[in-house]
Design a protein around this motif. Sequence first.
Motif, PDB file in Angstrom:
ATOM      1  N   ALA A 172     -39.614  55.364  67.483  1.00  0.00           N
ATOM      2  CA  ALA A 172     -40.433  54.621  66.520  1.00  0.00           C
ATOM      3  C   ALA A 172     -41.568  55.485  65.983  1.00  0.00           C
ATOM      4  O   ALA A 172     -41.854  55.471  64.778  1.00  0.00           O
ATOM      5  CB  ALA A 172     -40.991  53.369  67.187  1.00  0.00           C
ATOM      6  N   GLU A 173     -42.233  56.249  66.848  1.00  0.00           N
ATOM      7  CA  GLU A 173     -43.374  57.050  66.378  1.00  0.00           C
ATOM      8  C   GLU A 173     -42.946  58.185  65.467  1.00  0.00           C
ATOM      9  O   GLU A 173     -43.603  58.461  64.457  1.00  0.00           O
ATOM     10  CB  GLU A 173     -44.161  57.616  67.557  1.00  0.00           C
ATOM     11  CG  GLU A 173     -45.262  58.573  67.094  1.00  0.00           C
ATOM     12  CD  GLU A 173     -46.357  58.763  68.121  1.00  0.00           C
ATOM     13  OE1 GLU A 173     -47.064  59.776  68.045  1.00  0.00           O
ATOM     14  OE2 GLU A 173     -46.514  57.898  68.990  1.00  0.00           O
ATOM     15  N   PHE A 174     -41.858  58.869  65.818  1.00  0.00           N
ATOM     16  CA  PHE A 174     -41.443  60.030  65.039  1.00  0.00           C
ATOM     17  C   PHE A 174     -40.369  59.718  64.007  1.00  0.00           C
ATOM     18  O   PHE A 174     -39.909  60.613  63.293  1.00  0.00           O
ATOM     19  CB  PHE A 174     -40.943  61.136  65.979  1.00  0.00           C
ATOM     20  CG  PHE A 174     -42.009  61.696  66.878  1.00  0.00           C
ATOM     21  CD1 PHE A 174     -43.147  62.283  66.353  1.00  0.00           C
ATOM     22  CD2 PHE A 174     -41.882  61.626  68.253  1.00  0.00           C
ATOM     23  CE1 PHE A 174     -44.140  62.811  67.173  1.00  0.00           C
ATOM     24  CE2 PHE A 174     -42.861  62.139  69.100  1.00  0.00           C
ATOM     25  CZ  PHE A 174     -43.993  62.735  68.554  1.00  0.00           C
ATOM     26  N   GLY A 175     -39.951  58.436  63.900  1.00  0.00           N
ATOM     27  CA  GLY A 175     -38.905  58.067  62.955  1.00  0.00           C
ATOM     28  C   GLY A 175     -37.585  58.754  63.258  1.00  0.00           C
ATOM     29  O   GLY A 175     -36.870  59.177  62.348  1.00  0.00           O
ATOM     30  N   ALA A 176     -37.271  58.876  64.545  1.00  0.00           N
ATOM     31  CA  ALA A 176     -36.082  59.617  64.977  1.00  0.00           C
ATOM     32  C   ALA A 176     -34.993  58.666  65.441  1.00  0.00           C
ATOM     33  O   ALA A 176     -35.266  57.563  65.922  1.00  0.00           O
ATOM     34  CB  ALA A 176     -36.439  60.570  66.119  1.00  0.00           C
ATOM     35  N   SER A 177     -33.739  59.097  65.319  1.00  0.00           N
ATOM     36  CA  SER A 177     -32.607  58.317  65.809  1.00  0.00           C
ATOM     37  C   SER A 177     -32.525  58.410  67.325  1.00  0.00           C
ATOM     38  O   SER A 177     -33.200  59.229  67.959  1.00  0.00           O
ATOM     39  CB  SER A 177     -31.308  58.840  65.195  1.00  0.00           C
ATOM     40  OG  SER A 177     -31.050  60.162  65.655  1.00  0.00           O
ATOM     41  N   ALA A 178     -31.666  57.571  67.906  1.00  0.00           N
ATOM     42  CA  ALA A 178     -31.485  57.601  69.359  1.00  0.00           C
ATOM     43  C   ALA A 178     -30.968  58.960  69.820  1.00  0.00           C
ATOM     44  O   ALA A 178     -31.417  59.495  70.843  1.00  0.00           O
ATOM     45  CB  ALA A 178     -30.519  56.494  69.784  1.00  0.00           C
ATOM     46  N   SER A 179     -30.032  59.539  69.074  1.00  0.00           N
ATOM     47  CA  SER A 179     -29.472  60.833  69.474  1.00  0.00           C
ATOM     48  C   SER A 179     -30.512  61.943  69.365  1.00  0.00           C
ATOM     49  O   SER A 179     -30.544  62.854  70.206  1.00  0.00           O
ATOM     50  CB  SER A 179     -28.237  61.160  68.630  1.00  0.00           C
ATOM     51  OG  SER A 179     -28.557  61.175  67.259  1.00  0.00           O
ATOM     52  N   ALA A 180     -31.404  61.883  68.342  1.00  0.00           N
ATOM     53  CA  ALA A 180     -32.448  62.901  68.209  1.00  0.00           C
ATOM     54  C   ALA A 180     -33.475  62.769  69.332  1.00  0.00           C
ATOM     55  O   ALA A 180     -33.871  63.758  69.958  1.00  0.00           O
ATOM     56  CB  ALA A 180     -33.132  62.780  66.848  1.00  0.00           C
ATOM     57  N   ALA A 181     -33.916  61.543  69.613  1.00  0.00           N
ATOM     58  CA  ALA A 181     -34.899  61.326  70.685  1.00  0.00           C
ATOM     59  C   ALA A 181     -34.316  61.672  72.053  1.00  0.00           C
ATOM     60  O   ALA A 181     -35.054  62.101  72.952  1.00  0.00           O
ATOM     61  CB  ALA A 181     -35.367  59.882  70.659  1.00  0.00           C
ATOM     62  N   SER A 182     -33.009  61.499  72.219  1.00  0.00           N
ATOM     63  CA  SER A 182     -32.387  61.774  73.526  1.00  0.00           C
ATOM     64  C   SER A 182     -32.517  63.238  73.918  1.00  0.00           C
ATOM     65  O   SER A 182     -32.387  63.579  75.098  1.00  0.00           O
ATOM     66  CB  SER A 182     -30.908  61.369  73.503  1.00  0.00           C
ATOM     67  OG  SER A 182     -30.132  62.256  72.717  1.00  0.00           O
ATOM     68  N   TRP A 183     -32.794  64.114  72.952  1.00  0.00           N
ATOM     69  CA  TRP A 183     -32.973  65.530  73.273  1.00  0.00           C
ATOM     70  C   TRP A 183     -34.226  65.779  74.107  1.00  0.00           C
ATOM     71  O   TRP A 183     -34.350  66.825  74.744  1.00  0.00           O
ATOM     72  CB  TRP A 183     -32.999  66.377  71.995  1.00  0.00           C
ATOM     73  CG  TRP A 183     -31.624  66.686  71.518  1.00  0.00           C
ATOM     74  CD1 TRP A 183     -30.949  66.112  70.486  1.00  0.00           C
ATOM     75  CD2 TRP A 183     -30.728  67.644  72.087  1.00  0.00           C
ATOM     76  NE1 TRP A 183     -29.688  66.642  70.378  1.00  0.00           N
ATOM     77  CE2 TRP A 183     -29.523  67.588  71.334  1.00  0.00           C
ATOM     78  CE3 TRP A 183     -30.811  68.550  73.148  1.00  0.00           C
ATOM     79  CZ2 TRP A 183     -28.427  68.400  71.638  1.00  0.00           C
ATOM     80  CZ3 TRP A 183     -29.718  69.361  73.439  1.00  0.00           C
ATOM     81  CH2 TRP A 183     -28.546  69.278  72.679  1.00  0.00           C
ATOM     82  N   THR A 184     -35.162  64.835  74.133  1.00  0.00           N
ATOM     83  CA  THR A 184     -36.319  64.996  75.020  1.00  0.00           C
ATOM     84  C   THR A 184     -35.882  64.918  76.484  1.00  0.00           C
ATOM     85  O   THR A 184     -36.594  65.401  77.372  1.00  0.00           O
ATOM     86  CB  THR A 184     -37.394  63.932  74.750  1.00  0.00           C
ATOM     87  OG1 THR A 184     -36.873  62.635  75.030  1.00  0.00           O
ATOM     88  CG2 THR A 184     -37.858  63.991  73.294  1.00  0.00           C
ATOM     89  N   VAL A 185     -34.739  64.308  76.742  1.00  0.00           N
ATOM     90  CA  VAL A 185     -34.152  64.294  78.080  1.00  0.00           C
ATOM     91  C   VAL A 185     -33.154  65.434  78.231  1.00  0.00           C
ATOM     92  O   VAL A 185     -33.198  66.208  79.194  1.00  0.00           O
ATOM     93  CB  VAL A 185     -33.456  62.951  78.371  1.00  0.00           C
ATOM     94  CG1 VAL A 185     -32.838  62.966  79.764  1.00  0.00           C
ATOM     95  CG2 VAL A 185     -34.437  61.794  78.241  1.00  0.00           C
ATOM     96  N   SER A 186     -32.254  65.572  77.262  1.00  0.00           N
ATOM     97  CA  SER A 186     -31.182  66.567  77.359  1.00  0.00           C
ATOM     98  C   SER A 186     -31.710  67.991  77.373  1.00  0.00           C
ATOM     99  O   SER A 186     -31.127  68.871  78.020  1.00  0.00           O
ATOM    100  CB  SER A 186     -30.197  66.381  76.195  1.00  0.00           C
ATOM    101  OG  SER A 186     -29.569  65.121  76.259  1.00  0.00           O
ATOM    102  N   ALA A 187     -32.811  68.261  76.655  1.00  0.00           N
ATOM    103  CA  ALA A 187     -33.371  69.622  76.655  1.00  0.00           C
ATOM    104  C   ALA A 187     -33.863  70.000  78.044  1.00  0.00           C
ATOM    105  O   ALA A 187     -33.686  71.139  78.498  1.00  0.00           O
ATOM    106  CB  ALA A 187     -34.513  69.716  75.640  1.00  0.00           C
ATOM    107  N   ALA A 188     -34.472  69.044  78.742  1.00  0.00           N
ATOM    108  CA  ALA A 188     -34.972  69.320  80.090  1.00  0.00           C
ATOM    109  C   ALA A 188     -33.821  69.551  81.068  1.00  0.00           C
ATOM    110  O   ALA A 188     -33.822  70.525  81.838  1.00  0.00           O
ATOM    111  CB  ALA A 188     -35.854  68.172  80.569  1.00  0.00           C
ATOM    112  N   THR A 189     -32.838  68.664  81.052  1.00  0.00           N
ATOM    113  CA  THR A 189     -31.725  68.814  81.994  1.00  0.00           C
ATOM    114  C   THR A 189     -30.854  70.019  81.634  1.00  0.00           C
ATOM    115  O   THR A 189     -30.329  70.695  82.516  1.00  0.00           O
ATOM    116  CB  THR A 189     -30.870  67.536  82.011  1.00  0.00           C
ATOM    117  OG1 THR A 189     -30.452  67.211  80.679  1.00  0.00           O
ATOM    118  CG2 THR A 189     -31.666  66.368  82.580  1.00  0.00           C
TER     119      THR A 189
END
Length: 420
Positions: free
Chosen positions: A56-73
């Motif tokens: 919601a804050e960055f106007g990002a899709s679910a797949s784009a926001a999911s990279w905040t998890v996927s990048a770490a793992t």
Amino acid sequence: MPSASTKAAATSTVADTRLAPGAPGHRRMSFALFAAGLAAFALLYSTQALLPAISAEFGASASAASWTVSAATGALALLVLPMSALSERFGRRRMMTVSLAVAVGVGLLVPFAPSLEWLVALRAVQGAALAGLPASAMAFLAEEVRPKALVAAIGLFVAGNSIGGMSGRIVTGWVAQMWGWRAGLLAVGLMAVACAVAFRVLIPKARHFTPGSLNPKRLAATVRGHLADPLLMRLYAIGALFMTVFGAVYTVIGYRLVEAPFSLPQGVIGSIFLVYLVGTASSAAAGRLVGRLGRRGALYLAVSTTAAGLLLSLSDALAAVLLGLVLITAGFFAGHAVASSSVSRTAKTGRAQASALYQSAYYIGSSVGGTLGAIAFHSGGWAGTVLLGIVAVLGVVSITLYGSHSARAEARRVQLRTAH
């Protein structure tokens, strides 16, 4: 040259000095690694419950926001092997300490990321720092704990992971509901600071670690040997597939619950992760499951439980969805504890590298599961995510069945050779 009896006596002496329940230092070690596991999972998945708010804050899709998890793992998966090599030279205890310190430091910067791109980049650095923890912890336990107590010890470490994953999501959920997702991430960072301090104070000195050299050729040969072991390869694949299910489900579940027919607020969604307590219990009970059912039997039970949870979660009734999450969580943590302890038991040499390869496969599964789960949700809704999970579960079943067939075939070959 020492005789065979002398060697056996020396081996017995080493085995007798390893930690076992009730021995001095065992409780401190258990609490220390529990705290380390708690901090690691709280930090690693700190953005997962907040994905709808980040979108919601960055106007990002679910797949784009999911990279905040996927990048770490993903970063963790890439660096866990070289970090394990450093632990062979500098020690498991030191590697775990440095890993936690850096990850906690980055965790205090993550809440101030000015954009989604910066957030993803900082999360990747955090995942890279955490790469020094899991394989070193598994190798530390394999060296310092008696073999019969190893499954229970690793189960307790995994239980710390589940508590960390749960508490991190609950804290971020409720704090985010009141003060925003950035405050939620800061709260998790401060919690991880306390855990890191507790780990350093409690962790006993290693008594059975022997420093090795940083020899790239020797490391490559060790890795090739592990990758050529069919049993280890099956265990790596099982860990990756289990984590694909788990990563997909918990990356997407927040998006599902924030939408109709549930329309739950952020704090309540964070509280959904209380089901991680089930994972704490199932991972800690993995040793008893193996004792009663054998390793393959325990894996079949874990797979069946996970599959039942996936199917149940298709319901539009909130109670059914919650029960589905309970079953998925119980099955995943039990399967993970069995597979990871089997790696430590199977590898006779280069245990840190064997554990590192398992952790690499495991977190690749998390990264892939999170990204594909978000894509599947965007394309086919929750049913698409469940379908992805079912495919991964069937993969675990196939691999376990193949392992059973291979074991029976090998037993027959041994009988034939003995007969002749």
